[in-house]
Design a protein around this motif. Sequence first.
Motif, PDB file in Angstrom:
ATOM      1  N   SER A 131      32.333  -6.324 -18.522  1.00  0.00           N
ATOM      2  CA  SER A 131      33.107  -7.552 -18.678  1.00  0.00           C
ATOM      3  C   SER A 131      33.706  -7.670 -20.073  1.00  0.00           C
ATOM      4  CB  SER A 131      32.210  -8.759 -18.395  1.00  0.00           C
ATOM      5  OG  SER A 131      32.894  -9.963 -18.660  1.00  0.00           O
ATOM      6  N   THR A 132      34.882  -8.296 -20.133  1.00  0.00           N
ATOM      7  CA  THR A 132      35.505  -8.582 -21.426  1.00  0.00           C
ATOM      8  C   THR A 132      34.969  -9.871 -22.041  1.00  0.00           C
ATOM      9  OG1 THR A 132      37.330  -9.763 -20.348  1.00  0.00           O
ATOM     10  CG2 THR A 132      37.637  -7.405 -20.786  1.00  0.00           C
ATOM     11  N   ALA A 133      34.167 -10.630 -21.293  1.00  0.00           N
ATOM     12  CA  ALA A 133      33.586 -11.857 -21.837  1.00  0.00           C
ATOM     13  C   ALA A 133      32.605 -11.495 -22.948  1.00  0.00           C
ATOM     14  CB  ALA A 133      32.882 -12.642 -20.739  1.00  0.00           C
ATOM     15  N   SER A 135      29.696 -12.754 -25.881  1.00  0.00           N
ATOM     16  CA  SER A 135      28.776 -13.771 -26.386  1.00  0.00           C
ATOM     17  C   SER A 135      28.560 -13.603 -27.884  1.00  0.00           C
ATOM     18  CB  SER A 135      27.430 -13.682 -25.655  1.00  0.00           C
ATOM     19  OG  SER A 135      26.867 -12.393 -25.794  1.00  0.00           O
ATOM     20  N   GLN A 160      37.952 -10.901 -17.682  1.00  0.00           N
ATOM     21  CA  GLN A 160      37.711 -12.324 -17.463  1.00  0.00           C
ATOM     22  C   GLN A 160      38.747 -13.111 -18.264  1.00  0.00           C
ATOM     23  OE1 GLN A 160      35.014 -13.375 -15.440  1.00  0.00           O
ATOM     24  NE2 GLN A 160      34.829 -11.190 -15.007  1.00  0.00           N
ATOM     25  N   VAL A 162      40.150 -15.915 -20.253  1.00  0.00           N
ATOM     26  CA  VAL A 162      39.484 -16.957 -21.027  1.00  0.00           C
ATOM     27  C   VAL A 162      40.355 -18.207 -21.087  1.00  0.00           C
ATOM     28  CG1 VAL A 162      38.597 -17.586 -23.308  1.00  0.00           C
ATOM     29  CG2 VAL A 162      38.271 -15.269 -22.439  1.00  0.00           C
TER      30      VAL A 162
END
Length: 254
Positions: A131-133, A135, A160, A162
């Motif tokens: 995922s490109t998300a 944290s 994902q 944003v």
Amino acid sequence: MVNMTVILAAPPDQQAALRFGVPVAHMGYRIGPGGRLARGNLPSMLRGGLLMLSDCGFTSQLGWENLCREILRECQDRHFEGVVADFETELNPQLGTLLAELFPQLEKQKLSFYVSEPYAGFCVGARVLVSTALSGGTLVQRLGEASHKYGAARIALDVQRVSMEFPLPCPGGIGAALPLFSLQKLLAEREPPVFFSPELCAYYFLLFEKEEYRLVLYDDACSILQKLHLARQFGIREAFLIFPEVQDIAREII
């Protein structure tokens, strides 16, 4: 346009994704009661693409023989070229067992197999959805670490889109999802100065209201193309886009 294979993940009610001339992962499948394959309302004549399996609503199951058989039959009947195990809930060893049993059967039929990153260890050799998300850290770090761990040829980028807002300061780094229409309204009405973050490959702007600063982070076609170009530099050759998230900008990307 980027030199990589883009796959659109589309639910049964958004078959407009088929018009873009790229592979489509059909999201109308999940693990049903008793470990059987539950099917969405897909068109009866639908053929080609990928079967996208969700773990939404899954509780517990001990045997997977029936489900594996039904997945293989569905792939054969609809001429699917592979399976995407898009599992989003917390890592479940029972689901890991399913993937470990399903993978060699798909390989035998020369069908491709994609798994969510937490399940990569259950079926070494399957393609991994990264995922490109973020944290924390940067997208370069994320893709570099994933490429080192799995090998770039094994990775499929899970893009994902944003659209989030964060109060400032934001010690926990947890923001709130911002609907696309709300984002577009803010941009049109406020006309804020917009900046690009190379670390996140996303755009952002600041708002001040009710004596509070907020940071809005978002993607558009240009920033998603930047993500794809960056992935290509690491040797990643496939990317999934969620069609409902990118329907308004899909033509600019593909």
